[in-house]
Design a protein around this motif. Structure first.
Motif, PDB file in Angstrom:
ATOM      1  N   ILE A  52     -40.696  31.255 -21.197  1.00 40.60           N
ATOM      2  CA  ILE A  52     -41.350  31.879 -20.048  1.00 40.60           C
ATOM      3  C   ILE A  52     -40.412  32.889 -19.412  1.00 40.60           C
ATOM      4  CG2 ILE A  52     -42.250  31.492 -17.725  1.00 40.60           C
ATOM      5  CD1 ILE A  52     -44.192  30.547 -19.780  1.00 40.60           C
ATOM      6  N   THR A  53     -40.927  34.077 -19.169  1.00 40.54           N
ATOM      7  CA  THR A  53     -40.170  35.070 -18.425  1.00 40.54           C
ATOM      8  C   THR A  53     -40.811  35.254 -17.060  1.00 40.54           C
ATOM      9  OG1 THR A  53     -39.268  37.324 -18.472  1.00 40.54           O
ATOM     10  CG2 THR A  53     -41.465  37.011 -19.404  1.00 40.54           C
ATOM     11  N   ARG A  54     -39.999  35.500 -16.064  1.00 39.63           N
ATOM     12  CA  ARG A  54     -40.455  35.556 -14.680  1.00 39.63           C
ATOM     13  C   ARG A  54     -41.353  36.766 -14.433  1.00 39.63           C
ATOM     14  NH1 ARG A  54     -34.666  34.417 -11.636  1.00 39.63           N
ATOM     15  NH2 ARG A  54     -34.326  32.291 -12.418  1.00 39.63           N
ATOM     16  N   PRO A  55     -42.038  36.778 -13.279  1.00 36.91           N
ATOM     17  CA  PRO A  55     -42.888  37.935 -12.945  1.00 36.91           C
ATOM     18  C   PRO A  55     -42.115  39.244 -13.021  1.00 36.91           C
ATOM     19  CG  PRO A  55     -43.297  36.143 -11.417  1.00 36.91           C
ATOM     20  CD  PRO A  55     -42.129  35.724 -12.257  1.00 36.91           C
ATOM     21  N   HIS A  56     -42.802  40.289 -13.429  1.00 36.69           N
ATOM     22  CA  HIS A  56     -42.166  41.583 -13.672  1.00 36.69           C
ATOM     23  C   HIS A  56     -42.038  42.385 -12.375  1.00 36.69           C
ATOM     24  CE1 HIS A  56     -41.661  44.255 -17.483  1.00 36.69           C
ATOM     25  NE2 HIS A  56     -40.574  44.187 -16.769  1.00 36.69           N
ATOM     26  N   THR A  57     -41.538  41.726 -11.321  1.00 42.70           N
ATOM     27  CA  THR A  57     -41.351  42.414 -10.039  1.00 42.70           C
ATOM     28  C   THR A  57     -40.108  43.292 -10.060  1.00 42.70           C
ATOM     29  OG1 THR A  57     -40.218  40.425  -9.233  1.00 42.70           O
ATOM     30  CG2 THR A  57     -42.563  40.658  -8.704  1.00 42.70           C
ATOM     31  N   VAL A  58     -39.160  42.963 -10.953  1.00 42.43           N
ATOM     32  CA  VAL A  58     -37.994  43.811 -11.216  1.00 42.43           C
ATOM     33  C   VAL A  58     -37.915  43.980 -12.732  1.00 42.43           C
ATOM     34  CG1 VAL A  58     -36.751  43.024  -9.165  1.00 42.43           C
ATOM     35  CG2 VAL A  58     -36.404  41.840 -11.340  1.00 42.43           C
ATOM     36  N   THR A  59     -37.068  44.890 -13.183  1.00 43.16           N
ATOM     37  CA  THR A  59     -36.934  45.113 -14.614  1.00 43.16           C
ATOM     38  C   THR A  59     -36.376  43.869 -15.298  1.00 43.16           C
ATOM     39  OG1 THR A  59     -36.555  47.468 -14.252  1.00 43.16           O
ATOM     40  CG2 THR A  59     -35.908  46.571 -16.388  1.00 43.16           C
ATOM     41  N   ARG A  60     -37.056  43.419 -16.307  1.00 35.69           N
ATOM     42  CA  ARG A  60     -36.631  42.259 -17.086  1.00 35.69           C
ATOM     43  C   ARG A  60     -36.073  42.774 -18.409  1.00 35.69           C
ATOM     44  NH1 ARG A  60     -36.097  38.540 -13.223  1.00 35.69           N
ATOM     45  NH2 ARG A  60     -37.977  38.375 -11.938  1.00 35.69           N
ATOM     46  N   HIS A  61     -34.757  42.860 -18.507  1.00 36.24           N
ATOM     47  CA  HIS A  61     -34.146  43.481 -19.671  1.00 36.24           C
ATOM     48  C   HIS A  61     -34.492  42.743 -20.963  1.00 36.24           C
ATOM     49  CE1 HIS A  61     -30.966  44.824 -16.513  1.00 36.24           C
ATOM     50  NE2 HIS A  61     -32.000  45.647 -16.538  1.00 36.24           N
ATOM     51  N   THR A  62     -34.492  41.414 -20.914  1.00 33.17           N
ATOM     52  CA  THR A  62     -34.822  40.642 -22.110  1.00 33.17           C
ATOM     53  C   THR A  62     -36.218  40.988 -22.604  1.00 33.17           C
ATOM     54  OG1 THR A  62     -33.375  38.802 -21.500  1.00 33.17           O
ATOM     55  CG2 THR A  62     -35.160  38.309 -23.035  1.00 33.17           C
ATOM     56  N   LEU A  63     -37.177  40.955 -21.727  1.00 34.02           N
ATOM     57  CA  LEU A  63     -38.571  41.230 -22.102  1.00 34.02           C
ATOM     58  C   LEU A  63     -38.739  42.660 -22.592  1.00 34.02           C
ATOM     59  CD1 LEU A  63     -41.498  40.278 -22.269  1.00 34.02           C
ATOM     60  CD2 LEU A  63     -41.777  40.981 -19.873  1.00 34.02           C
ATOM     61  N   GLU A  64     -38.147  43.607 -21.881  1.00 28.93           N
ATOM     62  CA  GLU A  64     -38.283  45.012 -22.283  1.00 28.93           C
ATOM     63  C   GLU A  64     -37.679  45.254 -23.659  1.00 28.93           C
ATOM     64  OE1 GLU A  64     -40.071  47.322 -20.738  1.00 28.93           O
ATOM     65  OE2 GLU A  64     -40.629  45.667 -19.417  1.00 28.93           O
ATOM     66  N   ASN A  65     -36.533  44.631 -23.940  1.00 28.32           N
ATOM     67  CA  ASN A  65     -35.901  44.806 -25.246  1.00 28.32           C
ATOM     68  C   ASN A  65     -36.744  44.207 -26.366  1.00 28.32           C
ATOM     69  OD1 ASN A  65     -33.823  46.013 -23.862  1.00 28.32           O
ATOM     70  ND2 ASN A  65     -32.336  44.380 -24.197  1.00 28.32           N
ATOM     71  N   ILE A  66     -37.323  43.037 -26.110  1.00 29.43           N
ATOM     72  CA  ILE A  66     -38.162  42.391 -27.120  1.00 29.43           C
ATOM     73  C   ILE A  66     -39.398  43.248 -27.414  1.00 29.43           C
ATOM     74  CG2 ILE A  66     -39.656  40.396 -27.580  1.00 29.43           C
ATOM     75  CD1 ILE A  66     -37.601  38.694 -26.069  1.00 29.43           C
ATOM     76  N   LYS A  67     -39.958  43.844 -26.384  1.00 32.82           N
ATOM     77  CA  LYS A  67     -41.109  44.725 -26.595  1.00 32.82           C
ATOM     78  C   LYS A  67     -40.726  45.927 -27.457  1.00 32.82           C
ATOM     79  CE  LYS A  67     -43.786  43.710 -22.386  1.00 32.82           C
ATOM     80  NZ  LYS A  67     -44.269  44.273 -21.085  1.00 32.82           N
ATOM     81  N   GLN A  68     -39.506  46.409 -27.289  1.00 28.58           N
ATOM     82  CA  GLN A  68     -39.058  47.576 -28.041  1.00 28.58           C
ATOM     83  C   GLN A  68     -38.767  47.259 -29.504  1.00 28.58           C
ATOM     84  OE1 GLN A  68     -35.860  49.911 -26.318  1.00 28.58           O
ATOM     85  NE2 GLN A  68     -36.629  49.586 -24.240  1.00 28.58           N
ATOM     86  N   THR A  69     -38.041  46.181 -29.753  1.00 30.37           N
ATOM     87  CA  THR A  69     -37.536  45.913 -31.105  1.00 30.37           C
ATOM     88  C   THR A  69     -38.285  44.807 -31.839  1.00 30.37           C
ATOM     89  OG1 THR A  69     -35.937  44.240 -30.372  1.00 30.37           O
ATOM     90  CG2 THR A  69     -35.238  46.561 -30.300  1.00 30.37           C
ATOM     91  N   LYS A  70     -39.057  44.007 -31.112  1.00 31.10           N
ATOM     92  CA  LYS A  70     -39.846  42.911 -31.695  1.00 31.10           C
ATOM     93  C   LYS A  70     -38.984  41.784 -32.266  1.00 31.10           C
ATOM     94  CE  LYS A  70     -43.301  45.678 -30.920  1.00 31.10           C
ATOM     95  NZ  LYS A  70     -44.067  45.570 -29.661  1.00 31.10           N
ATOM     96  N   GLN A  71     -37.712  41.736 -31.890  1.00 33.12           N
ATOM     97  CA  GLN A  71     -36.829  40.680 -32.371  1.00 33.12           C
ATOM     98  C   GLN A  71     -35.983  40.131 -31.224  1.00 33.12           C
ATOM     99  OE1 GLN A  71     -34.594  42.507 -35.681  1.00 33.12           O
ATOM    100  NE2 GLN A  71     -35.731  41.190 -37.074  1.00 33.12           N
ATOM    101  N   PHE A  72     -35.588  38.855 -31.345  1.00 26.25           N
ATOM    102  CA  PHE A  72     -34.647  38.259 -30.403  1.00 26.25           C
ATOM    103  C   PHE A  72     -34.013  37.042 -31.040  1.00 26.25           C
ATOM    104  CE2 PHE A  72     -38.840  36.517 -29.571  1.00 26.25           C
ATOM    105  CZ  PHE A  72     -38.673  35.201 -29.200  1.00 26.25           C
ATOM    106  N   THR A  73     -32.918  36.582 -30.461  1.00 26.59           N
ATOM    107  CA  THR A  73     -32.272  35.365 -30.934  1.00 26.59           C
ATOM    108  C   THR A  73     -32.232  34.341 -29.809  1.00 26.59           C
ATOM    109  OG1 THR A  73     -29.992  35.941 -30.300  1.00 26.59           O
ATOM    110  CG2 THR A  73     -30.778  36.730 -32.451  1.00 26.59           C
ATOM    111  N   ILE A  74     -32.231  33.076 -30.192  1.00 27.99           N
ATOM    112  CA  ILE A  74     -32.059  31.983 -29.245  1.00 27.99           C
ATOM    113  C   ILE A  74     -30.828  31.201 -29.685  1.00 27.99           C
ATOM    114  CG2 ILE A  74     -33.037  29.853 -28.302  1.00 27.99           C
ATOM    115  CD1 ILE A  74     -35.794  31.075 -28.563  1.00 27.99           C
ATOM    116  N   ASN A  75     -29.903  31.011 -28.747  1.00 28.73           N
ATOM    117  CA  ASN A  75     -28.603  30.405 -29.036  1.00 28.73           C
ATOM    118  C   ASN A  75     -28.381  29.223 -28.097  1.00 28.73           C
ATOM    119  OD1 ASN A  75     -27.216  32.941 -30.655  1.00 28.73           O
ATOM    120  ND2 ASN A  75     -28.542  33.641 -28.996  1.00 28.73           N
ATOM    121  N   GLN A  76     -28.310  28.018 -28.661  1.00 28.31           N
ATOM    122  CA  GLN A  76     -28.131  26.842 -27.809  1.00 28.31           C
ATOM    123  C   GLN A  76     -26.757  26.873 -27.137  1.00 28.31           C
ATOM    124  OE1 GLN A  76     -28.932  23.029 -29.544  1.00 28.31           O
ATOM    125  NE2 GLN A  76     -31.115  23.433 -29.762  1.00 28.31           N
TER     126      GLN A  76
END
Length: 209
Positions: A52-76
């Motif tokens: 879950i990503t928070r409301p887009h009331t400010v720029t969400r860098h994680t979300l914006e990057n995922i929209k651009q590149t369609k990839q992300f990593t999750i690291n425990q």
């Protein structure tokens, strides 16, 4: 209640949550790293994980990057990096690198543009499948399909179970409290006419409860 009190109270209600660093990169090559406690398993076949990503009331860098590149990593997050992981929640500017500010190390593998965290002992790459708006509070559920898994070999048991406790993975309660775990047992598949059995860490049955 004051806003601060309510936030701390409600964030504690759901109990222990996973601690994960999500790594992304934009089209200009600027990396981003942010801690999330909302990562959740959605299905094994296909292998889907969401957060879950928070409301887009400010720029969400994680979300914006995922929209651009369609990839992300999750690291425990583990016992050695939890302080550095927490620091990624600071509001760095888009052109500032959380890796540099926290001392964590980005690594890349072929076919995955997003950065992994070298110090994480269990990490995986995902491609974006879907972003689902949550109308009730303007958050968004980001769903990814797992494409690559990097894990310390000793933690993967013979039945496929990943012993995350052996990796000293930590969890979060509330917004800022970090915890290590203590396993009670593994239990066999629950059936209505049979008591569960203890399983060894490798999945062998040991005894009935």
């Amino acid at each position: 209640m004051t806003d601060s009190y309510r936030t701390k109270l409600i964030n504690s209600l759901s109990g222990f949550k996973s601690a994960n660093l999500i790594g992304t990169i934009n089209k200009q090559g600027q990396t981003n790293l942010a801690i999330f406690s909302s990562v959740v398993h959605l299905g094994a076949s296909p292998a889907l994980i969401g957060f879950i990503t928070r409301p887009h009331t400010v720029t969400r860098h994680t979300l914006e990057n995922i929209k651009q590149t369609k990839q992300f990593t999750i690291n425990q997050v583990n016992k050695d990096i939890w302080r550095s992981a927490h620091q990624t929640s600071a509001r760095y500017d888009a052109d500032q690198c959380e890796f540099q500010h926290t001392g964590l190390t980005p690594i890349f593998i072929d076919e995955v543009n997003a950065p992994f965290v070298k110090e994480s002992l269990l990490k995986y790459a995902l491609t974006l499948e879907e972003i689902v708006p949550v109308a009730a509070n303007n958050t968004q559920l980001v769903i990814g399909k797992v494409t690559n898994i990097i894990c310390e070999p000793h933690a993967i048991r013979k039945d496929g179970y990943i012993d995350i406790e052996s990796l000293e993975t930590v969890s979060i309660s509330g917004l800022d409290s970090y915890h290590v775990t203590e396993r009670l047992s593994r239990l066999s598949y629950a059936k209505k006419d049979k008591l569960p059995e203890d399983l060894s860490i490798d999945g062998d049955r040991l005894s009935k409860q």
